[in-house]
Write an enzyme that holds these catalytic residues in place. Structure first.
Site, PDB file in Angstrom:
ATOM      1  N   GLU A 107     -17.558   9.401   3.120  1.00  0.00           N
ATOM      2  CA  GLU A 107     -16.935   8.898   1.904  1.00  0.00           C
ATOM      3  C   GLU A 107     -17.573   9.606   0.714  1.00  0.00           C
ATOM      4  OE1 GLU A 107     -16.920   4.641   1.576  1.00  0.00           O
ATOM      5  OE2 GLU A 107     -16.236   4.401   3.638  1.00  0.00           O
ATOM      6  N   LYS A 110       0.845  -1.204   0.000  1.00  0.00           N
ATOM      7  CA  LYS A 110       0.000   0.000   0.000  1.00  0.00           C
ATOM      8  C   LYS A 110       0.881   1.255   0.000  1.00  0.00           C
ATOM      9  CE  LYS A 110      -4.207   1.202   2.532  1.00  0.00           C
ATOM     10  NZ  LYS A 110      -4.857   1.000   3.825  1.00  0.00           N
ATOM     11  N   GLY A 131     -25.984   1.788   5.072  1.00  0.00           N
ATOM     12  CA  GLY A 131     -24.866   0.831   5.108  1.00  0.00           C
ATOM     13  C   GLY A 131     -23.562   1.573   5.311  1.00  0.00           C
ATOM     14  N   LYS A 147     -23.638   3.542  -1.180  1.00  0.00           N
ATOM     15  CA  LYS A 147     -24.187   4.839  -1.601  1.00  0.00           C
ATOM     16  C   LYS A 147     -23.392   5.282  -2.822  1.00  0.00           C
ATOM     17  CE  LYS A 147     -21.171   7.821   1.089  1.00  0.00           C
ATOM     18  NZ  LYS A 147     -21.017   8.974   1.929  1.00  0.00           N
ATOM     19  N   ARG A 193     -19.019  -2.244   1.903  1.00  0.00           N
ATOM     20  CA  ARG A 193     -19.265  -2.698   3.275  1.00  0.00           C
ATOM     21  C   ARG A 193     -20.692  -2.403   3.730  1.00  0.00           C
ATOM     22  NH1 ARG A 193     -14.015  -0.323   6.127  1.00  0.00           N
ATOM     23  NH2 ARG A 193     -14.226   1.153   4.415  1.00  0.00           N
ATOM     24  N   CYS A 225     -19.451   2.688   8.711  1.00  0.00           N
ATOM     25  CA  CYS A 225     -19.567   3.423   9.983  1.00  0.00           C
ATOM     26  C   CYS A 225     -20.893   3.220  10.708  1.00  0.00           C
ATOM     27  CB  CYS A 225     -19.342   4.898   9.726  1.00  0.00           C
ATOM     28  SG  CYS A 225     -17.782   5.189   8.892  1.00  0.00           S
TER      29      CYS A 225
HETATM   30  C1  UGA Z   1     -20.913   8.592   7.940  1.00  0.00           C
HETATM   31  C2  UGA Z   1     -21.194   9.979   8.553  1.00  0.00           C
HETATM   32  O1  UGA Z   1     -22.110  10.694   7.725  1.00  0.00           O
HETATM   33  C3  UGA Z   1     -19.901  10.779   8.691  1.00  0.00           C
HETATM   34  O2  UGA Z   1     -20.169  12.014   9.348  1.00  0.00           O
HETATM   35  C4  UGA Z   1     -18.904   9.978   9.529  1.00  0.00           C
HETATM   36  O3  UGA Z   1     -17.660  10.648   9.639  1.00  0.00           O
HETATM   37  C5  UGA Z   1     -18.666   8.627   8.874  1.00  0.00           C
HETATM   38  O4  UGA Z   1     -19.932   7.931   8.757  1.00  0.00           O
HETATM   39  C6  UGA Z   1     -17.724   7.865   9.761  1.00  0.00           C
HETATM   40  O5  UGA Z   1     -18.060   7.608  10.920  1.00  0.00           O
HETATM   41  O6  UGA Z   1     -16.570   7.642   9.349  1.00  0.00           O
HETATM   42  P1  UGA Z   1     -20.497   7.637   5.463  1.00  0.00           P
HETATM   43  O7  UGA Z   1     -20.534   6.283   6.092  1.00  0.00           O
HETATM   44  O8  UGA Z   1     -19.409   7.949   4.491  1.00  0.00           O
HETATM   45  O9  UGA Z   1     -20.423   8.776   6.615  1.00  0.00           O
HETATM   46  O10 UGA Z   1     -21.850   7.806   4.674  1.00  0.00           O
HETATM   47  P2  UGA Z   1     -23.170   8.712   4.774  1.00  0.00           P
HETATM   48  O11 UGA Z   1     -23.170   9.676   3.662  1.00  0.00           O
HETATM   49  O12 UGA Z   1     -23.416   9.215   6.110  1.00  0.00           O
HETATM   50  O13 UGA Z   1     -24.277   7.594   4.434  1.00  0.00           O
HETATM   51  C7  UGA Z   1     -24.470   6.455   5.284  1.00  0.00           C
HETATM   52  C8  UGA Z   1     -25.671   5.665   4.806  1.00  0.00           C
HETATM   53  O14 UGA Z   1     -26.867   6.391   5.008  1.00  0.00           O
HETATM   54  C9  UGA Z   1     -25.640   5.317   3.312  1.00  0.00           C
HETATM   55  O15 UGA Z   1     -26.105   4.002   3.142  1.00  0.00           O
HETATM   56  C10 UGA Z   1     -26.597   6.330   2.695  1.00  0.00           C
HETATM   57  O16 UGA Z   1     -27.177   5.890   1.505  1.00  0.00           O
HETATM   58  C11 UGA Z   1     -27.624   6.446   3.818  1.00  0.00           C
HETATM   59  N1  UGA Z   1     -28.407   7.705   3.795  1.00  0.00           N
HETATM   60  C12 UGA Z   1     -27.823   8.888   4.041  1.00  0.00           C
HETATM   61  C13 UGA Z   1     -29.761   7.645   3.529  1.00  0.00           C
HETATM   62  O17 UGA Z   1     -30.340   6.560   3.296  1.00  0.00           O
HETATM   63  N2  UGA Z   1     -30.486   8.787   3.559  1.00  0.00           N
HETATM   64  C14 UGA Z   1     -29.923   9.983   3.811  1.00  0.00           C
HETATM   65  O18 UGA Z   1     -30.669  11.012   3.827  1.00  0.00           O
HETATM   66  C15 UGA Z   1     -28.563  10.045   4.057  1.00  0.00           C
END
Ligand code: UGA
Length: 432
Positions: free
Chosen positions: A155, A35, A260, A324, A331, A263
């Site tokens: 992400e 890596k 999903g 997403k 994951r 996190c």
């Molecule tokens: C999430 C948090 O949003 C970040 O603030 C945090 O830093 C990160 O986890 C972490 O702990 O590292 P992430 O996992 O990249 O970020 O993705 P999100 O954009 O939050 O989406 C998470 C899930 O929720 C996805 O499956 C997405 O499709 C879903 N989602 C999100 C919805 O179904 N509806 C929404 O309105 C928003």
């Protein structure tokens, strides 16, 4: 300032690269030699828009370097960020802190002057206390400070989220580290980020509580969408109507498949486990985890109904399979539940994802990757829009019809029902 990021996963790599872009000297360390070698050549192990350009730029400027030499990297730095993984422990729902404690032991052997040691990884309350104990076995307490500085980046939006955060949380029990870190983050504070200084335990909990709350918001709107489907109400009206209340806010109120990623699923389980340890029942979060687990079954039932329960030999297309849009991360993606279930029932699945073939489905019967939207859709009985990539937002479905019109199940509410119905498609979406 001289920074050392231990772990070049999402959090470590993005934060390290962005800190170097702010003018700091950053060294990113990982024990994975291949890596590090790839990173030295400018090859990025994750899909993150804009990241590779910043790696190349800051590497060239000699602000960013990569190494496998942990001891030397620690010795050469003023601030050490621990950014290793905290996955769910096998056979349990708590966070596995093996890597965190192993890094803490390594740090304890290399403190040559005062250093701030920061957990950026998501770690349960009291982990900082444990790290402090480990390091103080080999070092005097005035030689180091252990701080919690959780990361809130998403992400796919990581660079923007790092550069323009809503808040910077610093959990430290001493004022010296607070002063130094406020200085480190000054360029972001001057652009409007709120800086919060609290106890180390509070910072650790802020991270979990934030993720659990966002997961709750999504799960809440998903359940309301179920009710909308039964009552002929459009969920979009509800999200707008609720979101305009400033106490609620409009973000994370998009109904869709189960949440999903690396996190929310992991962190909701871990906070429950931490609370159980402290004999506290987080019943709301427990319900969220249960409801989200059942979400894929609810959407699968809708697929069965849409196809009149005749799944065998049905040609089903998935547009997007990651958890997403704007990520290659599989994951805990809901496609990992839905595709195998449909394949078991005899469906023939084709999928297209802008980030390419996914090895996760290689053992599933009749699941095929296609390298274009067109190839994936032509001849389908049902097209499922599973993620909200821009690539999927303006497909001319009419042009892709051969003999018989396919059905569309839009799990992200990208399209207007009226428009597709008027083109003669049977169109289904979420909560409307
Ligand atoms: C999430 C948090 O949003 C970040 O603030 C945090 O830093 C990160 O986890 C972490 O702990 O590292 P992430 O996992 O990249 O970020 O993705 P999100 O954009 O939050 O989406 C998470 C899930 O929720 C996805 O499956 C997405 O499709 C879903 N989602 C999100 C919805 O179904 N509806 C929404 O309105 C928003």
């Amino acid at each position: 300032m001289k920074l050392c990021m231990i772990g070049t996963g999402y959090v470590g790599l993005v934060s390290g690269v962005c800190f170097s872009d702010l003018g700091n000297d950053v060294i990113c360390v990982d024990k994975d030699t291949s890596k590090i070698n790839s990173l030295k050549k400018g090859k990025i192990p994750i899909y993150e828009p804009g990241l590779s350009e910043l790696v190349v730029k800051n590497n060239k400027n000699q602000k960013l370097s990569f190494s496998t030499d942990l001891k030397k990297s620690i010795k050469d730095s003023d601030i050490i960020f621990i950014c290793v993984g905290t996955p769910t422990k096998k056979g349990s729902s708590s966070a596995d802190l093996t890597q965190i404690f192993s890094v803490a032991r390594d740090i304890s052997l290399s403190l040559n002057k005062f250093k701030i040691i920061i957990t950026k990884s998501t770690v349960p309350v009291t982990t900082g206390d444990e790290i402090e104990k480990i390091i103080s076995k080999k070092n005097k307490k005035n030689k180091f400070s252990v701080v919690s500085n959780p990361e809130f980046l998403r992400e796919g939006e990581a660079i923007r989220d790092f550069t323009y955060p809503d808040r910077i949380v610093i959990g430290s029990n001493d004022s010296k580290s607070n002063r130094i870190l406020r200085n480190l983050y000054a360029p972001l504070i001057s652009k409007g980020a709120q800086y919060i200084h609290c106890s180390r335990r509070a910072a650790e909990l802020i991270k979990y509580a934030s993720n659990a709350f966002l997961a709750t918001k999504i799960t809440f709107i998903n359940e309301i969408a179920n009710l909308c489907e039964k009552t002929g109400i459009n969920i979009e009206d509800i999200s707008i109507g609720m979101g305009l209340d400033k106490r609620i806010g409009s973000r994370f109120l998009r109904a869709g498949p189960a949440y999903g990623g690396s996190c929310f699923p992991k962190d909701t389980k871990a906070i429950i486990s931490t609370a159980d340890k402290f004999r506290t029942n987080l019943s709301v979060i427990k319900s969220v985890v249960k409801s989200n687990k059942n979400r894929s079954n609810i959407l699968l039932s809708r697929v069965y109904d849409i196809l009149n329960k005749k799944i065998k030999n049905k040609k089903i297309t998935f547009l997007g399979v990651t958890f997403k849009a704007n990520t290659d991360d599989m994951r805990d993606s809901s496609s990992l539940t839905m595709i195998p279930a449909l394949s078991k029932k005899g469906a023939i699945i084709r999928y297209f994802d802008p980030t390419g073939y996914k090895k996760e489905f290689k053992r599933n019967k009749n699941v095929f990757y296609e390298n274009s939207i067109k190839k994936a859709i032509v001849g389908a009985d049902l097209v499922i829009i599973h993620t909200e990539w821009n690539d999927f937002k303006s497909i001319n479905f009419k042009n892709l019809v051969r003999k018989k019109k396919f059905i569309i199940f839009d799990m992200r509410n990208i399209y207007s029902p009226n428009k597709l119905n008027s083109q003669g498609f049977k169109y289904y979406s979420i909560g409307r």
